[in-house]
Design a protein around this motif. Sequence first.
Motif, PDB file in Angstrom:
ATOM      1  N   GLU A  62       0.822  -1.204   0.000  1.00 53.42           N
ATOM      2  CA  GLU A  62       0.000   0.000   0.000  1.00 53.42           C
ATOM      3  C   GLU A  62       0.859   1.258   0.000  1.00 53.42           C
ATOM      4  O   GLU A  62       1.971   1.265   0.524  1.00 53.42           O
ATOM      5  CB  GLU A  62      -0.900   0.010   1.240  1.00 53.42           C
ATOM      6  N   PRO A  63       0.344   2.352  -0.563  1.00 50.15           N
ATOM      7  CA  PRO A  63       1.079   3.616  -0.562  1.00 50.15           C
ATOM      8  C   PRO A  63       1.258   4.172   0.851  1.00 50.15           C
ATOM      9  O   PRO A  63       0.461   3.898   1.758  1.00 50.15           O
ATOM     10  CB  PRO A  63       0.192   4.546  -1.396  1.00 50.15           C
ATOM     11  N   ILE A  64       2.300   4.963   1.011  1.00 44.91           N
ATOM     12  CA  ILE A  64       2.591   5.654   2.269  1.00 44.91           C
ATOM     13  C   ILE A  64       2.641   7.148   1.976  1.00 44.91           C
ATOM     14  O   ILE A  64       3.403   7.592   1.108  1.00 44.91           O
ATOM     15  CB  ILE A  64       3.936   5.201   2.860  1.00 44.91           C
ATOM     16  N   LEU A  65       1.848   7.918   2.692  1.00 46.88           N
ATOM     17  CA  LEU A  65       1.819   9.362   2.484  1.00 46.88           C
ATOM     18  C   LEU A  65       2.766  10.030   3.474  1.00 46.88           C
ATOM     19  O   LEU A  65       2.682   9.795   4.687  1.00 46.88           O
ATOM     20  CB  LEU A  65       0.400   9.902   2.661  1.00 46.88           C
ATOM     21  N   LEU A  66       3.649  10.858   2.956  1.00 44.23           N
ATOM     22  CA  LEU A  66       4.613  11.576   3.779  1.00 44.23           C
ATOM     23  C   LEU A  66       4.160  13.016   3.930  1.00 44.23           C
ATOM     24  O   LEU A  66       3.821  13.679   2.949  1.00 44.23           O
ATOM     25  CB  LEU A  66       6.004  11.538   3.135  1.00 44.23           C
ATOM     26  N   ALA A  67       4.183  13.510   5.163  1.00 42.89           N
ATOM     27  CA  ALA A  67       3.717  14.869   5.451  1.00 42.89           C
ATOM     28  C   ALA A  67       4.645  15.494   6.480  1.00 42.89           C
ATOM     29  O   ALA A  67       5.734  14.983   6.779  1.00 42.89           O
ATOM     30  CB  ALA A  67       2.273  14.825   5.957  1.00 42.89           C
ATOM     31  N   ALA A  68       4.207  16.634   7.026  1.00 42.06           N
ATOM     32  CA  ALA A  68       4.982  17.356   8.030  1.00 42.06           C
ATOM     33  C   ALA A  68       4.068  17.681   9.215  1.00 42.06           C
ATOM     34  O   ALA A  68       2.832  17.621   9.092  1.00 42.06           O
ATOM     35  CB  ALA A  68       5.585  18.614   7.420  1.00 42.06           C
ATOM     36  N   PRO A  69       4.632  18.054  10.375  1.00 43.50           N
ATOM     37  CA  PRO A  69       3.836  18.110  11.614  1.00 43.50           C
ATOM     38  C   PRO A  69       2.628  19.023  11.591  1.00 43.50           C
ATOM     39  O   PRO A  69       1.532  18.613  12.012  1.00 43.50           O
ATOM     40  CB  PRO A  69       4.859  18.572  12.658  1.00 43.50           C
ATOM     41  N   GLY A  71       0.815  20.035   9.258  1.00 45.04           N
ATOM     42  CA  GLY A  71      -0.237  19.587   8.359  1.00 45.04           C
ATOM     43  C   GLY A  71      -0.715  18.178   8.604  1.00 45.04           C
ATOM     44  O   GLY A  71      -1.490  17.640   7.806  1.00 45.04           O
ATOM     45  N   GLU A  72      -0.283  17.567   9.703  1.00 47.43           N
ATOM     46  CA  GLU A  72      -0.632  16.163   9.930  1.00 47.43           C
ATOM     47  C   GLU A  72      -2.134  15.955  10.015  1.00 47.43           C
ATOM     48  O   GLU A  72      -2.682  15.022   9.415  1.00 47.43           O
ATOM     49  CB  GLU A  72       0.035  15.645  11.204  1.00 47.43           C
ATOM     50  N   ASN A  73      -2.838  16.812  10.738  1.00 51.15           N
ATOM     51  CA  ASN A  73      -4.277  16.603  10.906  1.00 51.15           C
ATOM     52  C   ASN A  73      -5.054  16.837   9.612  1.00 51.15           C
ATOM     53  O   ASN A  73      -5.979  16.089   9.287  1.00 51.15           O
ATOM     54  CB  ASN A  73      -4.807  17.503  12.028  1.00 51.15           C
ATOM     55  N   VAL A  74      -4.681  17.879   8.865  1.00 49.53           N
ATOM     56  CA  VAL A  74      -5.374  18.097   7.594  1.00 49.53           C
ATOM     57  C   VAL A  74      -5.022  16.996   6.607  1.00 49.53           C
ATOM     58  O   VAL A  74      -5.829  16.612   5.757  1.00 49.53           O
ATOM     59  CB  VAL A  74      -5.075  19.498   7.020  1.00 49.53           C
ATOM     60  N   CYS A  75      -3.811  16.457   6.732  1.00 40.96           N
ATOM     61  CA  CYS A  75      -3.428  15.318   5.901  1.00 40.96           C
ATOM     62  C   CYS A  75      -4.336  14.128   6.182  1.00 40.96           C
ATOM     63  O   CYS A  75      -4.849  13.485   5.258  1.00 40.96           O
ATOM     64  CB  CYS A  75      -1.968  14.961   6.173  1.00 40.96           C
ATOM     65  N   LYS A  76      -4.565  13.855   7.472  1.00 39.58           N
ATOM     66  CA  LYS A  76      -5.477  12.760   7.835  1.00 39.58           C
ATOM     67  C   LYS A  76      -6.892  13.041   7.347  1.00 39.58           C
ATOM     68  O   LYS A  76      -7.624  12.125   6.946  1.00 39.58           O
ATOM     69  CB  LYS A  76      -5.478  12.574   9.354  1.00 39.58           C
ATOM     70  N   TRP A  81      -5.332   7.789   1.750  1.00 42.00           N
ATOM     71  CA  TRP A  81      -4.543   6.666   2.255  1.00 42.00           C
ATOM     72  C   TRP A  81      -4.322   6.808   3.755  1.00 42.00           C
ATOM     73  O   TRP A  81      -3.962   7.884   4.244  1.00 42.00           O
ATOM     74  CB  TRP A  81      -3.194   6.611   1.529  1.00 42.00           C
ATOM     75  N   PRO A  82      -4.490   5.733   4.524  1.00 47.12           N
ATOM     76  CA  PRO A  82      -4.398   5.826   5.986  1.00 47.12           C
ATOM     77  C   PRO A  82      -2.975   5.822   6.528  1.00 47.12           C
ATOM     78  O   PRO A  82      -2.737   6.254   7.656  1.00 47.12           O
ATOM     79  CB  PRO A  82      -5.165   4.589   6.462  1.00 47.12           C
ATOM     80  N   ASN A  83      -2.023   5.286   5.763  1.00 47.42           N
ATOM     81  CA  ASN A  83      -0.652   5.138   6.252  1.00 47.42           C
ATOM     82  C   ASN A  83       0.102   6.451   6.041  1.00 47.42           C
ATOM     83  O   ASN A  83       0.478   6.799   4.926  1.00 47.42           O
ATOM     84  CB  ASN A  83       0.044   3.993   5.529  1.00 47.42           C
ATOM     85  N   ILE A  84       0.325   7.213   7.138  1.00 43.89           N
ATOM     86  CA  ILE A  84       0.918   8.544   7.062  1.00 43.89           C
ATOM     87  C   ILE A  84       2.151   8.594   7.958  1.00 43.89           C
ATOM     88  O   ILE A  84       2.104   8.168   9.124  1.00 43.89           O
ATOM     89  CB  ILE A  84      -0.094   9.619   7.498  1.00 43.89           C
ATOM     90  N   SER A  85       3.251   9.104   7.422  1.00 36.42           N
ATOM     91  CA  SER A  85       4.478   9.296   8.190  1.00 36.42           C
ATOM     92  C   SER A  85       4.937  10.742   8.087  1.00 36.42           C
ATOM     93  O   SER A  85       4.715  11.400   7.054  1.00 36.42           O
ATOM     94  CB  SER A  85       5.593   8.372   7.686  1.00 36.42           C
ATOM     95  N   LEU A  86       5.581  11.237   9.132  1.00 39.53           N
ATOM     96  CA  LEU A  86       6.075  12.612   9.160  1.00 39.53           C
ATOM     97  C   LEU A  86       7.573  12.633   8.865  1.00 39.53           C
ATOM     98  O   LEU A  86       8.340  11.836   9.429  1.00 39.53           O
ATOM     99  CB  LEU A  86       5.809  13.253  10.518  1.00 39.53           C
ATOM    100  N   HIS A 103       6.575  17.486  19.705  1.00 45.86           N
ATOM    101  CA  HIS A 103       5.659  16.349  19.834  1.00 45.86           C
ATOM    102  C   HIS A 103       5.542  15.536  18.535  1.00 45.86           C
ATOM    103  O   HIS A 103       4.737  14.604  18.469  1.00 45.86           O
ATOM    104  CB  HIS A 103       4.274  16.845  20.254  1.00 45.86           C
ATOM    105  N   ALA A 104       6.333  15.912  17.534  1.00 41.41           N
ATOM    106  CA  ALA A 104       6.244  15.215  16.245  1.00 41.41           C
ATOM    107  C   ALA A 104       6.903  13.841  16.333  1.00 41.41           C
ATOM    108  O   ALA A 104       7.991  13.686  16.894  1.00 41.41           O
ATOM    109  CB  ALA A 104       6.915  16.047  15.158  1.00 41.41           C
ATOM    110  N   ASN A 105       6.251  12.862  15.768  1.00 46.36           N
ATOM    111  CA  ASN A 105       6.787  11.497  15.715  1.00 46.36           C
ATOM    112  C   ASN A 105       7.387  11.285  14.328  1.00 46.36           C
ATOM    113  O   ASN A 105       6.750  10.769  13.419  1.00 46.36           O
ATOM    114  CB  ASN A 105       5.671  10.488  15.992  1.00 46.36           C
ATOM    115  N   TYR A 106       8.645  11.705  14.176  1.00 45.43           N
ATOM    116  CA  TYR A 106       9.303  11.705  12.874  1.00 45.43           C
ATOM    117  C   TYR A 106       9.849  10.340  12.485  1.00 45.43           C
ATOM    118  O   TYR A 106      10.243   9.538  13.340  1.00 45.43           O
ATOM    119  CB  TYR A 106      10.480  12.680  12.873  1.00 45.43           C
ATOM    120  N   THR A 107       9.933  10.131  11.180  1.00 38.87           N
ATOM    121  CA  THR A 107      10.799   9.100  10.626  1.00 38.87           C
ATOM    122  C   THR A 107      11.749   9.813   9.671  1.00 38.87           C
ATOM    123  O   THR A 107      11.701  11.034   9.523  1.00 38.87           O
ATOM    124  CB  THR A 107       9.987   8.005   9.920  1.00 38.87           C
TER     125      THR A 107
END
Length: 401
Positions: A62-69, A71-76, A81-86, A103-107
Amino acid sequence: MIKIPHKEFKDRINRMKDQMKREQFDLLIIYGDEYRRENLRYVSNFWPLFERGALVVPYEGEPILLAAPEGENVCKEMSAWPNISLIPDFACVTVPDDIEYPHANYTSFGSLFADIQQKTFVRKVGIVGDDAMSRQVYAAIVDGLAGCEVSDANAILCESRLLKSENEIACLKEAARIADVGYKALLAAAEVGKSELELSAAAHQAAFEAGAEAVPFCLVSSGKRVETIIGRATGKRIEDGDMVMAALAIQYEGYIATINFPFVVGTISERQRQFIDLLLEANDIAISKLRPGGKQSELVKAVKEHFRNRNVSQYDLYPPLHGCGVAEAESPYPNESTEGVFAPGMTVNTDISLFGHPDGSNRIEECFVITKDGYERMSRLVGELSRQWKETGNIDPAIVQ
């Protein structure tokens, strides 16, 4: 509400995977940001604000959507796609400072791609939108893909976006409807003494009230300023006899329709009438070439031949047609040597223009969908204004009420 359903995003990714197989891509990365949103919006429905984003599409999985802190909520909220990483590299497009998000949970790109490598072998990676990335972001992605072959994959999405689905056409029609509403308000506001900014404000207000998601641009210039071609509205006040060039682009659910019709405020001269007639004649010629199987180059040749016959080629600055969709101007963008043909499901704008002509500068722009039988206008207003102009030599005030 007219929307692109979740299933259609899945279908788009599946079509892209077919193309990935042909091109031997194991992974695609589709980039987007606030300014170059079209590719990312097309594959994920996400449109970053201030920040950057990307959809990572492995050939398997499945695709993984990459975003930033921020915009995380608007991204959701927006994402298909449900799989979101910062990713820290995607935070805040426009400043060089290091911004702390405690408080950001980064990868990281390296960790993300290492996780993908554990599930599926990745050798060749395609990037869509590398022309829009900053050097730093591109370098971070490539560093994270150590050992992989990285290639430009822009052609994959260009091909995928060329023919529109029923849902996409419905969104474009809604954008065109809203554009008509906004343009009517602009025309109604166009009086001697009003500023260009007031015309633009009227269009913006009416468009947002009618349901616009955004107004990518509202170009308004008058008098000598029409020669600016893509002039932003200013505080210049409109004088009697000023020609106005006003182009309005409306975005609805990511899809953009644009309209433009030339007009004169107050007293119109015979030479101005002739100039607008000239544009209308060329627009009619272009429309006559909109049919499935018709060569796109023949439309361009016919318009340019008309301008040559009228000795105005020196004022003809660019092609008379382009595609429309999640970008205001997208493929097809034909010239006289283009080999492509029109096909049902293509959505296009005629963009008939002359700039620097002694009697005025302006364009006619309206949007169409190619059907199995010919074409359908998406903007009703431009066709009605054209009909009224031909019958009366002016714009009927009743149209804009």
